[in-house]
Write an enzyme that holds these catalytic residues in place. Structure first.
Site, PDB file in Angstrom:
ATOM      1  CE1 TYR A  90      -2.633   2.746   3.104  1.00 35.25           C
ATOM      2  CE2 TYR A  90      -3.792   2.289   0.892  1.00 35.25           C
ATOM      3  CZ  TYR A  90      -3.760   2.976   2.178  1.00 35.25           C
ATOM      4  OH  TYR A  90      -4.658   3.813   2.392  1.00 35.25           O
ATOM      5  CE  LYS A 135      -6.674   3.516  -0.257  1.00 34.82           C
ATOM      6  NZ  LYS A 135      -6.855   4.304   0.643  1.00 34.82           N
TER       7      LYS A 135
HETATM    8  O1  LIG Z   1      -4.137   6.098  -0.180  1.00 32.08           O
HETATM    9  C1  LIG Z   1      -3.506   6.532   0.981  1.00 32.08           C
HETATM   10  O2  LIG Z   1      -2.447   6.316   1.556  1.00 32.08           O
HETATM   11  C2  LIG Z   1      -4.593   7.175   1.809  1.00 32.08           C
HETATM   12  C3  LIG Z   1      -5.564   8.175   0.996  1.00 32.08           C
HETATM   13  O3  LIG Z   1      -6.479   7.479   0.529  1.00 32.08           O
HETATM   14  C4  LIG Z   1      -4.724   8.852   0.076  1.00 32.08           C
HETATM   15  O4  LIG Z   1      -5.079   9.155  -1.038  1.00 32.08           O
HETATM   16  O5  LIG Z   1      -3.721   9.374   0.389  1.00 32.08           O
HETATM   17 MN   LIG Z   2      -6.912   8.204  -1.448  1.00 29.66          MN
END
Ligand SMILES: O=C(O)C[C@H](O)C(=O)O
Ligand SMILES: [Mn+2]
Ligand SMILES: NC(=O)c1ccc[n+]([C@@H]2O[C@H](COP(=O)([O-])OP(=O)(O)OC[C@H]3O[C@@H](n4cnc5c(N)ncnc54)[C@H](O)[C@@H]3O)[C@@H](O)[C@H]2O)c1
Length: 559
Positions: A109, A182
């Protein structure tokens, strides 16, 4: 002669089907066990002789995979290894991730997903079962959803058009990786069955000239389609999605500022859906603020909130906190007066040009300030307002400078400072600087993971103010309770299930629980969410016990 040919043909056909069947199992990551297939399974599935003889346990496979992961040198190589493992054996991937969630989250992520998106064309791998919808072919929507899911019972979809990837802007079809990442966090954190999810990329073109000029770019090579034609396509997608997967929750991610709220407003009272950047982020930041209040023993309604970067996330946060202040007893007028929005124009006043619809209710009057025309920079506004909470969702790195932070800290005992912009290179400040500049007084939350900070004999734990700490529990609770809609009541229930899960009496306490507890507190959030849905009668199916519904739905990565 003919008969012999026929017998030979049917024999060949049978062996082709048999071979396909066996290779099909090995090539289906949801079914594949690789070297863990037992002798009986290999016999039955025609795998005898096409796997090495040793039958491994899942634990042995996991150890082997982890050693291979560790042998990769760069974060991106580690991510590519994990994505290939996912494409080969989903159970092994999540069994491994379960054991190393703190180490793997930043790789699967944020922030490494950002590198993967920037280099998507060069390192293109099998798209992790994603569906690619092209705005140029609305006639293919239904076919695409069918092809991408191959009859699977889909309960959760993360869709992005990648116009606002993290803080990096427009990344066209490359942005599919944010939806993939995600969803991997959903399963690792809350236990949604990976066979029941679908990442969706809406390729409406791109305004990223770098991609248009890149001969390797894999998406639609034209400017992004905007306005009503784009919204019409979204409508077609939602209609097809509801028809194909009527029980699925629809999670919108990283849409552009002009569309995110418009789409949410259109659908939030019609289908089970939410926008993570608006609602997910609003939720995690309010939970962080609740945790901070528990540590500083202050009250939320006495705080002064400065939003630096009043966009999708910034306004999602302001609105969520505003709702909480009203629930705490302030009038709407009193609550609104607690907010100061700073965007490219500086402090936003009622007569500031180019206000977004979301910003308008929170603007200030010039008559409140003697030097209103000077309030065009963050430094000037901090000096004039003395905020007690400063949230960064600006995409502007390093903008919480030492001067600004010290000015803020000079006027409040425990300043809340949340530099939330992602990925790492865009963060408004580093946690260690904020601790140093405020002599350990700041209560901090960062968008990206931050290591503990040692300062004057105290270990400061930094809570990660990332929506990934709340959307998995929220989404899983909605899916498990067969929610028809997501209401503010349910959002508040999820926030308060997480908010305050802090150890307020420990020096250097974090404002949010650590990612190492992610699965534990995601379950708490999911249960609170499911109970709220059932209490409001918003469940599609009969549910006698909401907590049991969550427990029964949870998938565990075992063969
Ligand atoms: O994606 C992430 O780390 C958190 C959030 O949805 C973002 O767009 O920053
Ligand atoms: Mn985001
Ligand atoms: N931590 C989290 O969970 C989380 C969640 C969502 C978004 N974010 C981060 O927040 C940032 C913004 O995301 P978004 O979806 O709201 O994007 P957005 O484009 O909707 O909002 C960004 C806002 O910042 C403003 N801005 C840009 N430059 C500025 C400057 N120099 N001074 C003041 N304002 C400026 C823009 O005008 C816009 O209103 C991104 O870095 C994103 O990764 C973090």
């Amino acid at each position: 002669m003919f008969k012999e040919e026929l017998v030979k043909l049917s024999k060949n056909l049978r062996s082709v089907i048999f071979m396909l069947k066996s290779y099909e199992v090995l090539r289906n990551p949801f079914l594949n066990k690789g070297t863990a297939f037992t002798k009986e399974e290999r016999e039955e599935l025609g795998l005898i002789g096409i796997l090495p003889s040793k039958v491994q346990t899942l634990e042995e496979q996991t150890e082997q995979a982890y050693a291979q992961f560790q042998s990769k040198t760069s974060p991106l190589e580690k991510r590519i290894f994990l994505m290939n493992l996912f494409n080969e054996n989903v159970t092994l991937f999540y069994h491994l991730m379960d054991q190393h969630v703190v180490e793997f989250m930043p790789v699967v992520y944020d922030p490494v997903v950002a590198d993967s998106i920037e280099q998507y064309n060069e390192i293109y791998t099998n798209p992790q079962h994603a569906a690619f919808l092209s705005i140029d072919h609305p006639e293919d929507i239904e076919k695409t959803l069918k092809n991408a899911t191959d009859g699977r019972d889909i309960r959760l979809i993360v869709v992005t058009d990648a116009e606002g990837i993290l803080g990096m802007g427009d990344w066209g079809v490359n942005g599919v990786d944010i939806a993939v990442g995600k969803l991997m966090v959903y399963t690792a954190a809350a236990g949604i069955n990976p066979a029941q999810v679908l990442p969706v990329s809406i390729d409406s073109g791109t305004n990223n000239q770098k991609l248009i000029d890149d001969p390797m770019y894999l998406g639609n090579r034209h400017a992004r389609v905007a306005g009503q034609p784009f919204l019409d396509f979204i409508d077609k997608f939602v209609e097809a999605q509801q028809k194909a997967f009527p029980e699925a929750l629809l999670h919108f991610e990283d849409f552009g500022r002009a569309n995110a709220q418009v789409i949410l407003d259109k659908y939030k009272n019609e289908i089970a859906t939410f926008n993570d950047d608006i609602q997910g982020t609003g939720m995690i930041v309010l939970a962080a603020a609740i945790g901070a209040m528990k540590i500083s023993k202050q009250e939320l309604k006495n705080q002064k909130f400065l939003t630096f970067g009043a966009g999708t996330a910034g306004m999602g946060i302001a609105n969520q906190i505003f709702t909480e202040l009203v629930q705490e007893g302030l009038t709407e007028e009193e609550a609104r007066k607690r907010f100061y929005l700073v965007d490219k124009q500086g402090l936003l006043f009622s007569d500031t040009p180019d206000l977004t619809p979301a910003q308008k209710p929170f603007t200030r009057d010039r008559s409140e300030f003697e030097n209103a025309e000077e309030l065009t920079t963050l430094a000037a506004v901090v000096k004039a307002v003395h905020p007690t909470v400063m949230v960064g969702t600006s995409t502007q790195p390093g903008t919480f400078t030492e001067e600004i932070v010290k000015e803020m800290a000079a006027h409040t005992e425990r300043p809340l400072i949340f530099p939330l912009s992602n990925p790492t290179k865009l963060a408004e400040a580093k946690a260690e600087d904020l601790i140093k500049w405020t002599d350990g007084k700041a209560l901090i939350s960062t968008g990206i993971p931050a290591a503990d900070v040692e300062y004057k004999g105290v270990t400061y734990h930094i809570g990660q103010g990332n929506n990934a700490l709340i959307y998995p529990g929220l989404g899983f609770g909605l899916v498990a309770s067969t929610a028809k809609l997501l209401t503010q009541e349910t959002i508040s229930a999820a926030i308060h299930a997480l908010g305050g899960l802090v150890d307020a009496n420990v020096d250097g306490a974090a404002v949010l629980p650590p990612v190492s507890q992610l699965t534990k507190f995601s379950q708490i959030i999911a249960e609170a969410t499911a109970e709220s849905v059932v209490a409001q009668g918003l469940n599609r199916e009969d549910i006698a016990d909401a907590k049991k519904a969550v427990a029964d739905m949870k998938w565990t990565p075992e063969y």
